[in-house]
Design an enzyme around this catalytic site. Structure first.
Site, short mmCIF file in Angstrom:
data_model
loop_
_atom_site.label_atom_id
_atom_site.label_comp_id
_atom_site.label_asym_id
_atom_site.label_seq_id
_atom_site.Cartn_x
_atom_site.Cartn_y
_atom_site.Cartn_z
N SER A 32 29.43 -11.64 27.90
CA SER A 32 30.05 -11.72 29.24
C SER A 32 30.99 -10.53 29.47
O SER A 32 30.54 -9.39 29.46
CB SER A 32 30.76 -13.07 29.38
OG SER A 32 31.15 -13.28 30.71
N ASP B 268 22.10 -19.58 33.71
CA ASP B 268 23.51 -19.20 33.64
C ASP B 268 24.11 -19.27 35.04
O ASP B 268 23.66 -18.58 35.96
CB ASP B 268 23.57 -17.76 33.08
CG ASP B 268 24.98 -17.29 32.81
OD1 ASP B 268 25.90 -17.78 33.47
OD2 ASP B 268 25.12 -16.40 31.94
N HIS C 101 25.58 -20.07 30.04
CA HIS C 101 26.46 -18.98 29.69
C HIS C 101 27.26 -19.25 28.40
O HIS C 101 28.06 -18.45 27.97
CB HIS C 101 27.43 -18.74 30.86
CG HIS C 101 28.11 -17.41 30.85
ND1 HIS C 101 27.45 -16.22 31.06
CD2 HIS C 101 29.42 -17.04 30.64
CE1 HIS C 101 28.29 -15.20 30.99
NE2 HIS C 101 29.51 -15.68 30.73
#
Lengths: 624, 306
Positions: free
Chosen positions: B149, B226, B260
């Site tokens: 991320s 995600d 995620h």
């Protein structure tokens, strides 16, 4: 008897010879140790065996005189050293001679023994022969005697019978006379008249009877001339050798044959004398009828030795051979028939059907022979290292079929050749194939190619042409891909690691990967459970890639179009990985335990070309 | 540069440790996690720097990602720093989860009040590697970088801004184009100011478009489910488009069903460690060849850029 005389004479000669031989040996031995040479001319006995194998002596002058002369050597004290040297050399020469002589004497002794032995044998042979002759004569005598006795008996019997008959005739006439006299003395006339007539009749009758007084048998005995020709033959044959008996042909020796020739050996009985042999041979054909009506023509060779090399034969064929021996007396019966086999022709390695990987090579070949052979021998040698050039480092024997998987060491180069073997021995080596174990090497299986695919001459580039073939022009066979324009590669069946590369261009739509050998020919690669492949799809905007198995692909994007794709197969780990070989970039890995052997597969989904690069060492990163 | 060991646990044959030190770049005490594979006891090992995402500390990765077994297998040290300075008493530091503490965004802040402490870019590219190489048995020239991320964004920019420094780079669900997404815009405005041209220095997509240096091999995994992908926070397509155009090799894998979270990271971390191992453990002679090829070029692009 003559025989004994001859024998005695010969023996005398031999003993004389040996005496002389002994003497000469003694004298030479003596001289060897006599430092002062005899002034009188020495003589050496020189022996030689001439071609007739009989012994002959040749007295000859001393062949090693001292150059200074014997007298000088004794007188000149100042040249003592020189003299000693000469003496030494002379002595050495003499010692040499002595050794020679002893050697020769040994040889002579041997000959002596042989002569004696041969003589003994000959004597025995003669004795037997004469005994045969005597026996024949005595039998002939007995036969003749019996004949004469019988003849005599017959003659006596007939004479005796004649005698008896004469006596009877005499008796009859006496009785007749007496009767006549009695009649004559008869006083009674009437009675006389009455009886005289029968008597007269009887006398008349008697007078009519003719008595044979000649001898009924001849006094001579018939003595036919004795036919002694056979005895004569026997006598004649005493001095000549008997016809030889049948030779014994040997069974085939290993490595005695070639592709077109056979080396045949036989032996004779030691007593036989043979002038020459005749070797007969003919091929044994399997489809010859049992009655032998059209048996192949036999051939014949005449040789003096007890062995012969027959040439101009057919390879890998069985021959029947037999031999006869001949001397002046006649021909022996034929030996037993022996079966020999010529060696096969060398096999032919099928280059395009061989494959290899760093650990092994799969070699396939054609027999090169129409008849089956017993087995094959595969020979391999490593090249490139000094000292091992052309030397066979390993042989694999008794390979039953026309292919062999050979374990090799990685990173080497080998020369591999094959021989065919039958009972006659191994054939010549086939042409060798060079195998490099740097990487995995395979050819494409042309029989699997879709009819629209064509191949380059080297067999590593496939083309899918622009022009569409009419369906009628497509020849689909059992093994060809019918839907997907694909072809399989012939990967070596070794459960190790394999790596190869595929070169494509930007626009080519392709599928490359692996498939089981029996993957459905009417399905697209990757659409089923028996194939795994990377697929490239060219859309107007971008390149799309799929990694297909069972019709499913993960969703991924690749930013740089790979034009050289590395394919790494690892049976042990059960992985099939794809790389952008130019960038060493890993693209995707399938995880699957391949239960069967897989083959590389390649297909073109639109017209274009694709090149397979083979035998490349797998980069380090491919099997992390 | 003194290190204080905070914890040490045997793990996958090696040790998972956490250290504390005084950071000169960040002007605060910082913690970092380091995994030492069994090989590190006897040999030098290459180092993979892992940059975590928003809200994370050094703990998340080492407790959730399950990277240690693969790191032990390939003999790789993994260093996971914290995601921002902590305890600097800056106003507004702890107000939101996507800015300030736990959201350093791997930039060197130029704006007050952040510019004294929020220098995460220099920390992870300069100070931390020096500290690691000084205190552990490493190959200083064999390092690589990865992250998740915001950390994925960090990893990409570190690699793209320092050609040749990192042997490999990869990312899981990275923020690929922060200038174009709400997270990035918020952070960049805060740390770098309103001038968008200064943002470009920290945007992977922009950096990729001007990248010039040794070939990179970028592996990116992204969960299809995600929530931040659909919220247009990550924008991988922008990066892929640039990389396709610039011929920077990227394999981007869209993993169906994954979100995620660290469950997603856990599922693919092995592939990433293997990707790094391929370059970190490449035979030295290969590296030598590459170096010589590079030095043959008339204009040293590395030198130019550095």
């Amino acid at each position: 008897m003559d025989l004994n005389d001859i024998r005695g004479g010969r023996l005398d000669v031999i003993s004389e010879e040996s005496e002389q031989q002994d003497f000469s040996r003694e004298s030479s031995t003596m001289e060897a140790y006599t430092v002062v040479p005899e002034p009188a001319g020495r003589t050496f006995q020189r022996f030689s065996v001439n071609t007739n194998e009989s012994l002959r002596f040749e007295p000859c002058e001393d062949s090693c005189p001292s150059p200074t002369g014997a007298e000088d050597g004794r007188d000149d004290v100042f040249e003592k050293g020189e003299c000693e040297g000469e003496i030494t050399s002379t002595r050495n020469q003499l010692l040499g001679k002595v050794a020679e002589m002893e050697n020769f004497a040994g040889h002579l002794e041997e000959i002596f023994l042989t002569v004696e032995e041969n003589f003994g044998r000959q004597e025995q042979h003669l004795e037997q022969h004469y005994n045969d002759v005597l026996q024949t004569l005595s039998q002939r005598y007995d036969d003749r005697e019996t004949g004469l006795q019988e003849e005599k008996k017959g003659k006596l019997e007939s004479l005796y019978n004649q005698l008896v008959a004469c006596g009877q005739a005499l008796d009859t006439s006496k009785e007749l006379i007496e009767t006549a006299q009695e009649v004559y003395r008869c006083q009674d006339k009437r009675l006389f008249l009455k009886t005289v007539m029968p008597v007269v009749k009887r006398v008349e009758e008697f007078a009519k009877e003719d008595v044979d007084l000649s001898l009924s048998t001849s006094l001579e005995f018939i003595t036919p001339l004795a036919d002694l020709s056979d005895v004569k033959t026997m006598m004649d044959s005493i001095n000549i050798v008997p016809a030889p008996s049948a030779p014994v042909i040997n069974p085939q020796l290993p490595n005695s044959a070639t592709q077109t020739s056979l080396h045949v050996c036989w032996s004779l009985f030691s007593d036989d004398t043979v002038e020459y042999y005749e070797l007969y041979y003919r091929p044994v054909l399997e489809d010859t009828p049992a009655d032998g009506t059209c048996a192949p023509q036999e051939s014949k060779v005449k040789v003096k030795e007890t062995h012969c090399t027959v040439t101009e034969l057919l390879p890998n064929a069985q021959y029947e051979l037999w031999v006869t021996a001949t001397n002046t007396t006649g021909i022996s019966p034929a030996s037993e028939k022996a079966l020999y086999m010529t060696v096969p022709s060398p096999p032919v390695i099928k280059q395009r059907e061989c494959s290899s990987c760093p650990e092994a090579a799969l070699i396939r070949w054609e027999s090169g022979n129409t008849n089956p052979v017993d087995s094959y021998t595969v020979e391999l040698s490593e090249t490139g290292t000094v000292g091992t050039e052309n030397s066979i480092t390993e042989s694999i024997v008794a390979v039953p079929t026309c292919q062999c998987l050979i374990q090799l060491q990685a990173g080497r180069q080998y020369l591999i050749s094959v021989r065919a073997v039958n009972i006659g021995g191994p054939s010549d080596r086939s042409d060798a194939i060079t195998i490099s174990t740097t990487g995995t090497f395979f050819y494409l299986l042309e029989d699997t190619a879709h009819p629209c695919l064509s191949m380059s001459e080297d067999g590593f580039t496939i083309f899918y042409g622009d022009e569409e073939l009419p369906i009628t022009a497509m020849a689909f066979e059992d093994n060809t891909f019918t839907r997907c324009v694909a072809i399989l590669g012939d990967l070596i069946p070794v459960r190790g690691r394999h790596y190869w590369e595929v070169e494509v261009d930007d626009e080519t739509e392709f599928r490359v990967g692996v498939a089981y050998e029996d993957t459905e020919r009417d399905a697209y690669l990757g659409a089923n459970g028996s194939s795994w492949c990377m697929r490239h799809i060219r859309t107007p905007s971008r390149h799309k890639y799929e990694f297909l198995h069972n019709g499913w692909s993960p969703d991924l994007r690749i930013t740089v179009h790979p034009v050289r794709i590395g394919v790494a197969l690892d049976y042990d780990r059960g992985t099939l990985s794809f790389f952008n070989a130019n960038m060493e970039q890993h693209l995707h890995t399938f995880h699957c335990h391949f239960h069967n052997y897989v083959h590389p597969c390649f297909s073109l989904d639109n017209p274009g070309a694709l090149t397979v690069h083979n035998g490349i060492q797998a980069p380090d990163y491919t099997f992390i | 540069m003194a290190l204080t060991q905070v914890s040490s646990n045997k793990c996958a044959g090696g040790f998972q440790k956490v250290f504390k030190h005084d950071s000169t770049e960040l002007n605060c005490k910082m913690k970092f996690a380091i995994y030492l594979p069994p090989k590190a006891e006897t040999d030098k090992c290459p180092v993979l720097y892992w940059l975590s995402g928003l809200t994370c500390t050094e703990q998340n990765f080492i407790t959730k990602a399950g990277s240690q077994l693969a790191a032990a297998e390939h003999g790789i040290i993994i260093v996971a720093p914290d995601t921002s300075p902590r305890g600097c008493d800056i106003e507004g530091e702890d107000e939101s989860w996507d800015f300030g503490t736990g959201a350093g965004f791997y930039v060197d802040a130029t704006q007050d009040p952040w510019k004294t402490n929020y220098r995460m870019y220099s920390y992870v590219t300069e100070e931390l590697p020096k500290l690691i190489n000084a205190n552990f048995s490493t190959y200083p020239d064999r390092m690589s970088i990865s992250g998740h991320s915001m950390g994925g964004h960090g990893a990409l920019i570190c690699a793209l801004k320092n050609p040749g420094k990192y042997k490999a780079v990869s990312a899981l669900a990275p923020i690929c184009n922060p200038m174009q997404c709400p997270w990035g815009q918020k952070a960049f405005t805060g740390y770098l100011g309103a001038d968008r041209s200064t943002w470009e220095e920290y945007d992977a997509t922009v950096l990729a478009a001007s990248y010039f240096g040794p070939q990179l091999d970028i592996l990116i995994d992204q969960g299809r489910d995600d929530q931040f992908l659909s919220a247009s926070q990550l924008l991988p397509d922008n990066l892929i488009a640039v990389c396709s155009e610039k011929k920077i090799p990227v394999v981007f894998r869209l993993q169906p069903g994954y979100d995620h979270s660290y469950f997603f990271i856990y599922s693919f971390i092995n592939d990433h460690i293997k990707h790094h191992a391929k370059y970190l453990n490449a035979m030295p002679h290969c590296t030598a060849t590459q170096t010589s090829v590079q030095s043959d070029r008339p204009l040293g692009p590395d030198a130019q850029l550095q």
